[in-house]
Every structure is written in structure tokens, then in C-alpha cells.
Design an enzyme around this catalytic site. Sequence first.
Site, PDB file in Angstrom:
ATOM      1  N   ASP A 477       0.832  -1.200   0.000  1.00 26.56           N
ATOM      2  CA  ASP A 477       0.000   0.000   0.000  1.00 26.56           C
ATOM      3  C   ASP A 477       0.873   1.259   0.000  1.00 26.56           C
ATOM      4  O   ASP A 477       2.080   1.208   0.307  1.00 26.56           O
ATOM      5  CB  ASP A 477      -0.893  -0.031   1.253  1.00 26.56           C
ATOM      6  CG  ASP A 477      -2.190   0.734   1.079  1.00 26.56           C
ATOM      7  OD1 ASP A 477      -2.305   1.507   0.119  1.00 26.56           O
ATOM      8  OD2 ASP A 477      -3.088   0.547   1.927  1.00 26.56           O
ATOM      9  N   ASP A 547     -10.509   1.945  -3.468  1.00 30.45           N
ATOM     10  CA  ASP A 547     -11.001   1.752  -2.110  1.00 30.45           C
ATOM     11  C   ASP A 547     -12.513   1.795  -2.074  1.00 30.45           C
ATOM     12  O   ASP A 547     -13.113   1.560  -1.036  1.00 30.45           O
ATOM     13  CB  ASP A 547     -10.440   2.843  -1.186  1.00 30.45           C
ATOM     14  CG  ASP A 547      -9.211   2.356  -0.447  1.00 30.45           C
ATOM     15  OD1 ASP A 547      -8.906   1.155  -0.539  1.00 30.45           O
ATOM     16  OD2 ASP A 547      -8.563   3.188   0.217  1.00 30.45           O
TER      17      ASP A 547
HETATM   18  C1  DGJ Z   1      -5.810   1.947   1.916  1.00 31.00           C
HETATM   19  C2  DGJ Z   1      -6.159   0.704   1.170  1.00 31.00           C
HETATM   20  O1  DGJ Z   1      -6.600   1.015  -0.102  1.00 31.00           O
HETATM   21  C3  DGJ Z   1      -7.183  -0.080   1.959  1.00 31.00           C
HETATM   22  O2  DGJ Z   1      -7.631  -1.182   1.226  1.00 31.00           O
HETATM   23  C4  DGJ Z   1      -6.555  -0.487   3.260  1.00 31.00           C
HETATM   24  O3  DGJ Z   1      -5.499  -1.370   3.000  1.00 31.00           O
HETATM   25  C5  DGJ Z   1      -6.085   0.741   4.008  1.00 31.00           C
HETATM   26  N1  DGJ Z   1      -5.245   1.575   3.198  1.00 31.00           N
HETATM   27  C6  DGJ Z   1      -5.346   0.347   5.250  1.00 31.00           C
HETATM   28  O4  DGJ Z   1      -4.802   1.413   5.882  1.00 31.00           O
END
Ligand code: DGJ
Length: 738
Positions: A477, A547
Amino acid sequence: MICFNEQMQSFFLHSRSSTYVMKVIENGQLLHLYWGDRIPECDLSYIHLFYNRSFSPVLYDASELCYSLDTLSAEYPAFGYGDYHTPAFTIQAPNGSRICDLRYTGHMITPGKPDIQGLPHLRADENEADTLALFLRDDLLDLEVTLFYTVFKDLDVISRYAVIKNRSSQELSLLQAASCCLEFDHSDFQLIDLHGSQCRERQAERTPLHHGIHSIESRRGASGHQLSPFAAFARPDTGEQHGEVYGISLIYSGNFRISAEVDQFDRLRVQAGINPFNFRWALGSGDSFTTPEAIMVRSTAGLNGMSQNFHALYRQHLSPSRYTKAPRPIVINSWEASYFDFDEEKLKALIASCEGLGIDTFVLDDGWFGHRDNDTSSLGDWVVNTKKLPNGLSGIIEACKRHHMEFGLWFEPEMVSPDSDLYRRHPDWCIHAPGRIPSQSRNQLVLDLSRQEVQDFMAEAVSSILREYDIRYVKWDMNRNITDLGSEGLPADRQAELSHRYILGLYAVLEHLTTAFPHVLFEGCSGGGGRFDFGMLYYMPQTWTSDNSDAVDRLKIQYGTSYLFPPAAMAAHVSACPNHQTGRMTPFETRGNVALGFCFGYELNPLHLSPEETEAIKRQTARYKEFEPLMLEGRFYRLCSPFLGNECCWQQVSSDGSLSIVLYARVLATCNPPVPRIQLAGLLPNALYRIDELDLILPGEVLMNVGFSIPWLWGDFSTMLFTLRKYEGLPEKQTQKE
Ligand code: DGJ
């Protein structure tokens, strides 16, 4: 196939159905002449008519021709000799002059494609592609520019990059170097870009070109959610299935710019490369600089034809990962199931509830390390939080094994929290400007990956966890963009190199990790799809698309993303309702149908589902596994755009044409609506197909020309997934089931 015709002094680059032509004129300058349908070798010099135009300066050594760089199409234009368009390339001499005059000195044509050291790149052997290296030179600066072109035999793709070498004894400053420059002698195109924001990535937008410069770019240190490194130039009548279009992208994850400039004579210049904004690179004596590789696609089979070229390129020539063409695990990710609120017992219960559902891998998301109970701490301290997980990760991994799943883990290695042991030990390791308080975003700072010791730390922090535990999947991430540009590892005159050096450092770490742990499937993520580009896909065959897991919003996000990236690169999960990002309630079936056909998974807690929903998961996972080859090897067709109305439709067809699935979605219900009819694509015209859900058997050519009617759907956010199988029996008289 690449040919140089000595007599015509012209290069002919023939891809599957197109030809690209350049010519060296008498004074050694390199002109672009043509990129269009395949043509035989012919001297195309006649297309340039030399007029003496006011305010268009004539070049000193070709003045008898009224030869002006202001009106001709240069292949890699430099600044200073009468070309007032945006140059592809600008270099500054020690005396401050930025004028450069590149002339052809030679070329080399080789089968296959050389690797590009330190940068992600396309790969091809001698049966798949040929490469042309064109050598240009400025005598006064003692500077050599080599333009590389690779032509892929079975695709309509040319890739390009440039290498700039300082052969002089003095230091030169590189201010700008595009990966490619393209000239069109008309601008009768519409521009398609993919703009967006976090949770609303890659919204397709089509606008007329206008005079002046249109720029698609990022200055964020990452390719970003806001504009993808992509632009397509489509004829006004080009649609999904027909018409001419040129598509451009970059194999790069940092600041980029794709510009489209329409000039006074309606000509179009397109350039793609590293964003020259806040960029400057010191080229010492003997140094060279390599631009990222650009991908140029031409299709006369519409936007789907363009996309299928990009998709095939990803599959056949980009990613060295063994997962690129291999089945992907169905994952269940802990993020939307529990966020930071978990401990070993809760996770074990969640894992146990997956037994028998057909899920392959449990992924533990954010919150397993340091003392991270929310997003204010611990990034950089990649040590298991034994308060939450008293048995380290082993307790969870054993539970996964007991319930027949593999284990995956979340990292955000490029970041550091001010509240972390790492920051307390090395406050200078973050990107920051001297004497200024760095800006935070999600309470975190960005590690300075231009520094070798930071790269080493990061590689080792991830490696030690991957060595210690049986981990098969990593979600990588990156939850903020870069500000406060400044590095303690670079001298003052190299600070403008930081953004690119960051990306080079990231690529070096990823190269190391993906080579050292080939059994790990890496998935890219940046607050969803904030760094979804061919650079990251070189290392990580899939990306968390957004997301936003709302099935209705995902129609647009996945449809838009498919212009550039194949379904096998897009992760799509079924999540709980009300949806956590939009609050919307959608049928469980719709959530499954929208995600099926992509890298499939779940973002929920099965313990909170009804028995019917749990049964639905079993059906969905079985269907996904049946259809997975379509995602990995098949072709994807967009049929009906959610950007244009209330419906969305896409289709996937297996590589041999024997199996196809079609998603139809209607967003809002209306009373007494017209009956939609969908014309399919990519089927075998003479084969018969059975549509399981309609109990209908029809020839491929009928399904592609007449189509079939969508049965009555009830309620908002309804979808149907149709399965077409090649039918070997005899044709029957058909009535469509309602
Ligand atoms: C952003 C990601 O896109 C989410 O899926 C998740 O992993 C969060 N960060 C966790 O902080």
C-alpha cells in the site's frame, strides 16, 4: 518488422497492421512522416510542401528549401532552432545556452528487445519483436541521443524510449526528456483521458481537442488517482467496436506528463514522459540518462481494439511475475471486515467461517505491527504487535492452514509515522525540506527512497517478515503523495532529481523483493488505485482497483480502468452493505456479478452474513473459478458505457472463442422501460452458442449483429451475468425465455 531504405533514407516500422515512417533529410535532421494503415515502402518526402511562412524561421543550412522546424514534423524535437512547440528534449550547457541541434549519425536494427536497466520495461525475444536504435548527435555539446523503437510483430504496438549521453568533458543539465513525441499533420481527434479522485478512479472523459496545449499530468510523486498516464486520440466517429484511435501510456509510476498541442496549422504534437515540472538532472561527463518506456498503440478496431493491444502487451511482454498468466487466489481481506479492531481470537473466528466457501487466501490488512490501533502510528516498525497477536503471525497462519487457506499480509513500506521507533532513530530519512516542518497526510511522512540506506532498510524490513513466515501474498500500500521535496542525501544542485530518484529507488527495492520471493503474489495499492500504472504492474501483476467497493460505482471504475488495464490486473471484491464508502444497499448478487471476471475476493466478515448470502458465496467462488481463464487469457469487450447512461455492459471471451460471459447492469429502475438489446462481440461467427440463463441457442454472427434482449429486471442496481457456451448440437427453433 523494421526496414531502412537507403535510397529513400527512410525507416519503415511495420506492426501487425500499421506502418510508422521517419526520414533523414539532407542536413541530417530526422522527420516524422506517417503512422497509419500498413503501406509499402515509398518515399513520402512529397508530403512536405516547403512554403516561406511569415514568422516561421528558416534553418541556416536548409534555407533554400524554406525549411522551417516551425512547420515540419520533427521526430524528437529539441529547443532553439525555430520550433516553437513544446520540445521533446531540453538540455542546458555550462554557458547557460539551451539550444540543441540533433542530427542523425547512424542506426542499428536488432531482433528482440534489450532490457532497460533500473526501469520496468517490456520484454520480447527475436521472434516477437525488432528494435531500432537511432543515433542522433549535437556536435557542439558532444551529446548523443539514442532513440529506441520496438515493434511488436503480433500487435499494433510500438514502444519507445530515449537514452541521452553526455560525451563531453563538462557537466550538462537535462531539463526535460520525453519518452516519445508523435506528430500528426491534422488534429481531427477527440481526446480520451481517465481522470478521477480517491474512490472515483479512472472516469473516462472524451473531449474535443482545441488549439493550444492540453496536459495530462501528475506532480504528486506517484501516477496518482487524479489522471492516469494515458491518453487516446480517437476519430470523432470512433466507437468501442470500430474506428481509428491512437493510445499512449507510460511504463512509469512517478510524475509524468502527456501533452497534446494543436498548432496554428491544426497539426497535433503529442508527447509523453517524465513531467519536466521541478525536474532537472545533472549529466556529468560520460553520464547517461534513460527515459521511461512509452507505449504507443494504434487500432482501427475501435477503443476495444486499442485496449486489447494494451491488455495483450501486459500479458505477453510486461510482467515477469509467475502469476501474470497463472490462476489468482480468491482472497478475503480483513480491512472492511474489522479495520484496526482485531485480535487473534477475532481473526481466527473470521478465518474459521471461511471454511468451505471456496476462498483461497486470507489477507491480514493494516494494524498488525508496532502499536498501530489507528492510523496515527507505527509505520516503519514492521514488528508484529504481540498484544493483538500473542503468537506472532504463526497463530493466524496455522488457523489459515487448518481451514485450507494461504496467508497474505499488508505492508506500507514507503512510509514512516512520526510516532514510530524508525522516525525517532532516523528523523532525516523522510523526505523533507531543510528548516521546514514537513506536511503530513494520513499522519505519515514519506521515506526518502533516493537514499541507498533507506532502500536497504525497506527491503530488509519486508524480507525478514517474508523469510520468517509462510506468506503467499503481499498487499503493498502507499497512502499519501509526496510534498516538501528535499533529500538530505542529495547536494543542492541535485535536489530536482529527487522525484525521479525516489521512483528508481522504489523500483530497485521491488526488483530485489520480487526476485527474492518469486512465490509471493504482490498486489499494488495506493488508497485503492492511486498508483495503477504499467510501471507497478511490471513488479505486481494486480492492483487494488479502488477503495470504493460499492458495486454501482465500481461499474464506472472498472469500465474506465479497462481502457488501459486488463481484468487480470484489477482486484475487485464483494463487500458488505450498507456499503462502507457510499452507504448504498445493493443486491448480493449484483456485488458478485460486478466483481466476477476480475481478480476476485471478499472484503467482509462471513460471520455477519445471512445463510443465503453464505450460500451465494459458494456459488460465486465456483463460478469465478470456472471463468478465471477468460480473465487470464481471454479478451475483454466494453459494450455499453455507464458514463453515457443508466446501463453498463461488458463481455469476456475465452481465447478460443468457446466460452463467454456478459455482465449487464441497470443502475436505476424505471417503470415500463424500453427493452434493451445487446449486440455481442468477439464470438466465432459461424459457431452456435447456448446462453445458459436464457436457454437460447444462436449463431455467433446473429448474436453479434442482432444481439439478444435483456429480460425484465426488478429494482434498482440489478444485474444479470449471462454465460455463453459453444454448442455442438444442431440448431433449433428459438424462443427467448422472459
Ligand atoms: C488503503 C487501502 O486502499 C485499503 O484497502 C486499506 O489497506 C487501508 N489503506 C489500510 O490502511
